[in-house]
Write a protein that holds these residues in place. Sequence first.
Motif, PDB file in Angstrom:
ATOM      1  N   LEU A 133      41.624  45.666  97.018  1.00 45.73           N
ATOM      2  CA  LEU A 133      41.103  46.668  98.229  1.00 45.73           C
ATOM      3  C   LEU A 133      40.515  45.937  99.155  1.00 45.73           C
ATOM      4  O   LEU A 133      39.606  45.034  98.643  1.00 45.73           O
ATOM      5  N   CYS A 134      40.628  45.979 100.326  1.00 50.92           N
ATOM      6  CA  CYS A 134      39.728  45.393 101.469  1.00 50.92           C
ATOM      7  C   CYS A 134      40.189  43.839 101.384  1.00 50.92           C
ATOM      8  O   CYS A 134      39.182  42.997 101.388  1.00 50.92           O
ATOM      9  N   THR A 135      41.321  43.626 101.322  1.00 49.95           N
ATOM     10  CA  THR A 135      41.762  42.357 100.969  1.00 49.95           C
ATOM     11  C   THR A 135      41.688  41.320 101.837  1.00 49.95           C
ATOM     12  O   THR A 135      41.762  40.090 101.395  1.00 49.95           O
ATOM     13  N   SER A 158      45.556  45.361  99.895  1.00 47.20           N
ATOM     14  CA  SER A 158      45.173  46.727 100.682  1.00 47.20           C
ATOM     15  C   SER A 158      44.282  46.316 101.727  1.00 47.20           C
ATOM     16  O   SER A 158      43.277  45.764 101.416  1.00 47.20           O
ATOM     17  N   ASP A 159      44.401  46.791 103.152  1.00 41.97           N
ATOM     18  CA  ASP A 159      43.340  46.751 104.012  1.00 41.97           C
ATOM     19  C   ASP A 159      43.583  47.615 105.057  1.00 41.97           C
ATOM     20  O   ASP A 159      45.063  48.089 105.197  1.00 41.97           O
ATOM     21  N   ILE A 160      42.796  48.217 106.135  1.00 44.11           N
ATOM     22  CA  ILE A 160      43.089  48.871 106.993  1.00 44.11           C
ATOM     23  C   ILE A 160      43.535  48.118 108.252  1.00 44.11           C
ATOM     24  O   ILE A 160      44.010  48.705 109.124  1.00 44.11           O
ATOM     25  N   SER A 186      46.305  50.783 104.391  1.00 44.92           N
ATOM     26  CA  SER A 186      45.746  52.134 103.806  1.00 44.92           C
ATOM     27  C   SER A 186      44.111  52.013 104.228  1.00 44.92           C
ATOM     28  O   SER A 186      43.482  50.965 104.430  1.00 44.92           O
ATOM     29  N   ASN A 187      44.036  53.281 104.726  1.00 44.09           N
ATOM     30  CA  ASN A 187      42.376  53.640 104.826  1.00 44.09           C
ATOM     31  C   ASN A 187      41.698  53.520 103.543  1.00 44.09           C
ATOM     32  O   ASN A 187      41.821  54.734 102.840  1.00 44.09           O
ATOM     33  N   PHE A 188      40.992  52.789 103.137  1.00 49.03           N
ATOM     34  CA  PHE A 188      40.672  52.624 101.719  1.00 49.03           C
ATOM     35  C   PHE A 188      41.554  52.800 100.792  1.00 49.03           C
ATOM     36  O   PHE A 188      42.717  52.410 100.670  1.00 49.03           O
ATOM     37  N   MET A 189      41.357  54.065  99.784  1.00 50.75           N
ATOM     38  CA  MET A 189      42.283  54.370  98.840  1.00 50.75           C
ATOM     39  C   MET A 189      43.331  55.435  99.351  1.00 50.75           C
ATOM     40  O   MET A 189      43.797  55.675  98.282  1.00 50.75           O
ATOM     41  N   CYS A 204      37.393  44.418  94.802  1.00 50.52           N
ATOM     42  CA  CYS A 204      37.332  44.934  96.077  1.00 50.52           C
ATOM     43  C   CYS A 204      35.678  44.113  96.540  1.00 50.52           C
ATOM     44  O   CYS A 204      34.922  44.413  95.846  1.00 50.52           O
ATOM     45  N   ASN A 205      35.869  43.508  97.649  1.00 47.09           N
ATOM     46  CA  ASN A 205      34.810  42.895  98.241  1.00 47.09           C
ATOM     47  C   ASN A 205      34.780  43.772  99.684  1.00 47.09           C
ATOM     48  O   ASN A 205      35.416  43.477 100.715  1.00 47.09           O
ATOM     49  N   PRO A 206      34.038  45.036  99.759  1.00 43.11           N
ATOM     50  CA  PRO A 206      34.173  45.600 100.708  1.00 43.11           C
ATOM     51  C   PRO A 206      33.116  45.602 101.684  1.00 43.11           C
ATOM     52  O   PRO A 206      32.266  44.824 101.647  1.00 43.11           O
ATOM     53  N   LEU A 227      34.479  44.977 111.480  1.00 44.86           N
ATOM     54  CA  LEU A 227      35.261  45.952 110.513  1.00 44.86           C
ATOM     55  C   LEU A 227      34.944  45.309 109.035  1.00 44.86           C
ATOM     56  O   LEU A 227      35.272  46.324 108.147  1.00 44.86           O
ATOM     57  N   ALA A 228      34.878  44.093 108.800  1.00 40.87           N
ATOM     58  CA  ALA A 228      34.640  43.456 107.733  1.00 40.87           C
ATOM     59  C   ALA A 228      33.357  43.486 107.186  1.00 40.87           C
ATOM     60  O   ALA A 228      33.125  43.294 106.007  1.00 40.87           O
ATOM     61  N   LEU A 229      32.191  43.966 107.905  1.00 35.81           N
ATOM     62  CA  LEU A 229      30.873  43.556 107.846  1.00 35.81           C
ATOM     63  C   LEU A 229      30.260  45.096 107.411  1.00 35.81           C
ATOM     64  O   LEU A 229      29.536  45.083 106.351  1.00 35.81           O
TER      65      LEU A 229
HETATM   66  C1  SAM Z   1      33.909  42.019 103.434  1.00 38.34           C
HETATM   67  S1  SAM Z   1      35.598  41.758 104.066  1.00 38.34           S
HETATM   68  C2  SAM Z   1      36.537  41.224 102.458  1.00 38.34           C
HETATM   69  C3  SAM Z   1      37.879  40.412 102.544  1.00 38.34           C
HETATM   70  C4  SAM Z   1      38.268  39.684 101.364  1.00 38.34           C
HETATM   71  N1  SAM Z   1      38.493  40.485 100.513  1.00 38.34           N
HETATM   72  C5  SAM Z   1      37.304  38.609 101.250  1.00 38.34           C
HETATM   73  O1  SAM Z   1      36.620  38.807 100.026  1.00 38.34           O
HETATM   74  O2  SAM Z   1      37.221  37.333 101.850  1.00 38.34           O
HETATM   75  C6  SAM Z   1      36.245  43.573 104.036  1.00 38.34           C
HETATM   76  C7  SAM Z   1      37.599  43.832 104.472  1.00 38.34           C
HETATM   77  O3  SAM Z   1      37.670  45.316 104.410  1.00 38.34           O
HETATM   78  C8  SAM Z   1      38.521  45.674 105.337  1.00 38.34           C
HETATM   79  N2  SAM Z   1      38.295  47.157 105.712  1.00 38.34           N
HETATM   80  C9  SAM Z   1      37.154  47.689 106.565  1.00 38.34           C
HETATM   81  N3  SAM Z   1      37.197  48.965 106.368  1.00 38.34           N
HETATM   82  C10 SAM Z   1      38.131  49.397 105.576  1.00 38.34           C
HETATM   83  C11 SAM Z   1      38.929  50.833 105.345  1.00 38.34           C
HETATM   84  N4  SAM Z   1      38.311  51.870 105.791  1.00 38.34           N
HETATM   85  N5  SAM Z   1      39.890  50.628 104.574  1.00 38.34           N
HETATM   86  C12 SAM Z   1      40.240  49.560 104.039  1.00 38.34           C
HETATM   87  N6  SAM Z   1      40.171  48.102 104.249  1.00 38.34           N
HETATM   88  C13 SAM Z   1      38.995  48.204 105.312  1.00 38.34           C
HETATM   89  C14 SAM Z   1      38.316  44.884 106.640  1.00 38.34           C
HETATM   90  O4  SAM Z   1      39.312  44.935 107.234  1.00 38.34           O
HETATM   91  C15 SAM Z   1      37.945  43.563 105.930  1.00 38.34           C
HETATM   92  O5  SAM Z   1      39.144  42.795 105.627  1.00 38.34           O
END
Ligand code: SAM
Length: 304
Positions: A133-135, A158-160, A186-189, A204-206, A227-229
């Motif tokens: 998740l959050c790939t 998966s990622d949003i 997907s919006n998360f799960m 998952c590294n969210p 969005l990633a932070l």
């Molecule tokens: C911290 S990054 C991790 C990326 C990768 N897994 C890594 O470790 O380098 C978090 C990821 O979560 C995604 N993300 C943020 N909100 C999300 C959501 N509601 N559902 C799914 N993915 C989400 C972001 O787009 C981002 O790619």
Amino acid sequence: MMNNAKKSKLKFRKMKNNSIIKVTQILLENSKLGKSDINEIISFVIKREYSEIPFIPEYELSTKELNKIFKISKKVAKGKPLAYILGYKIFRSHKFLTNNRTLIPRIETEQLVDYVNGFIIDNPEKKFDVLDLCTGSGCVGISLYLENSNNIEKVVLSDISRFALKVANKNIIENKILDKVEIVRSNFMNVFLNKEQKFNILTCNPPYIDKNDANIDRDTVKYEPHLALFAKNNGLYFYEEIIKNIEKIIKVDQPFIVVLEIGWQQKNNLELLLNDKLGLKYNWIFNKDHFGNWRNLIITNREK
Ligand SMILES: C[S@@+](CC[C@H](N)C(=O)[O-])C[C@H]1O[C@@H](n2cnc3c(N)ncnc32)[C@H](O)[C@@H]1O
């Protein structure tokens, strides 16, 4: 005052010896770059594999190559992430394409793969379904497949973010694993919960930074996708969702492992949450990263 980048250019000009070892030494002394970054730049400029660079210290760089190395070093000195300049990042010795819509794979995230590899070694007869998740760039899920292809039936990334998934897809194509690694937006799960699709391995590294966190690195905020932070509920939102829904997404009646990256200050809050939601039902432990900070939460079956 002359800045470091200018000083190192002057030294480059005076140099009689343009060997990799000499240039590396000058950059180490005069720039903010570490050795692995310097090797990545050299590998990019001279178009040789990253792993080869330590073995060709006497390679003589041409003036054109030197100038290119200098130009890149200067951009990095100004704070621009090297991975965005080169367009890729080495993660566990695999090459991952990145751009400014994906988080740059971090060295501490490599540990997620180690924990899953250990779990797979302990269960050599089984074939597993993996969800990452959050790939982002796909670095975790793709590394898992590349390192355990005999024990993995399928990996879902998966990622949003459509933009992140485009990059993840390119990384799947580059590694020629299109038939084994699938992408789901997907919006998360949500998608998986709706489909009632379950997995043996969840990584998952969210996003886990609280928006009021004063410790966050300025260049990270400037260059990397927000969005990633950032995550709501003091950065805990995504962990709360996983812990709450663990039985809906994980095949808990079989050997399983959930490996999460966490913020270094989140252990206490997560412990409260785990005690409250899971109690003694499953094993959970926290581990530190190579820098001594709490970095991972691992949930597995309870030992019988
Ligand atoms: C911290 S990054 C991790 C990326 C990768 N897994 C890594 O470790 O380098 C978090 C990821 O979560 C995604 N993300 C943020 N909100 C999300 C959501 N509601 N559902 C799914 N993915 C989400 C972001 O787009 C981002 O790619």
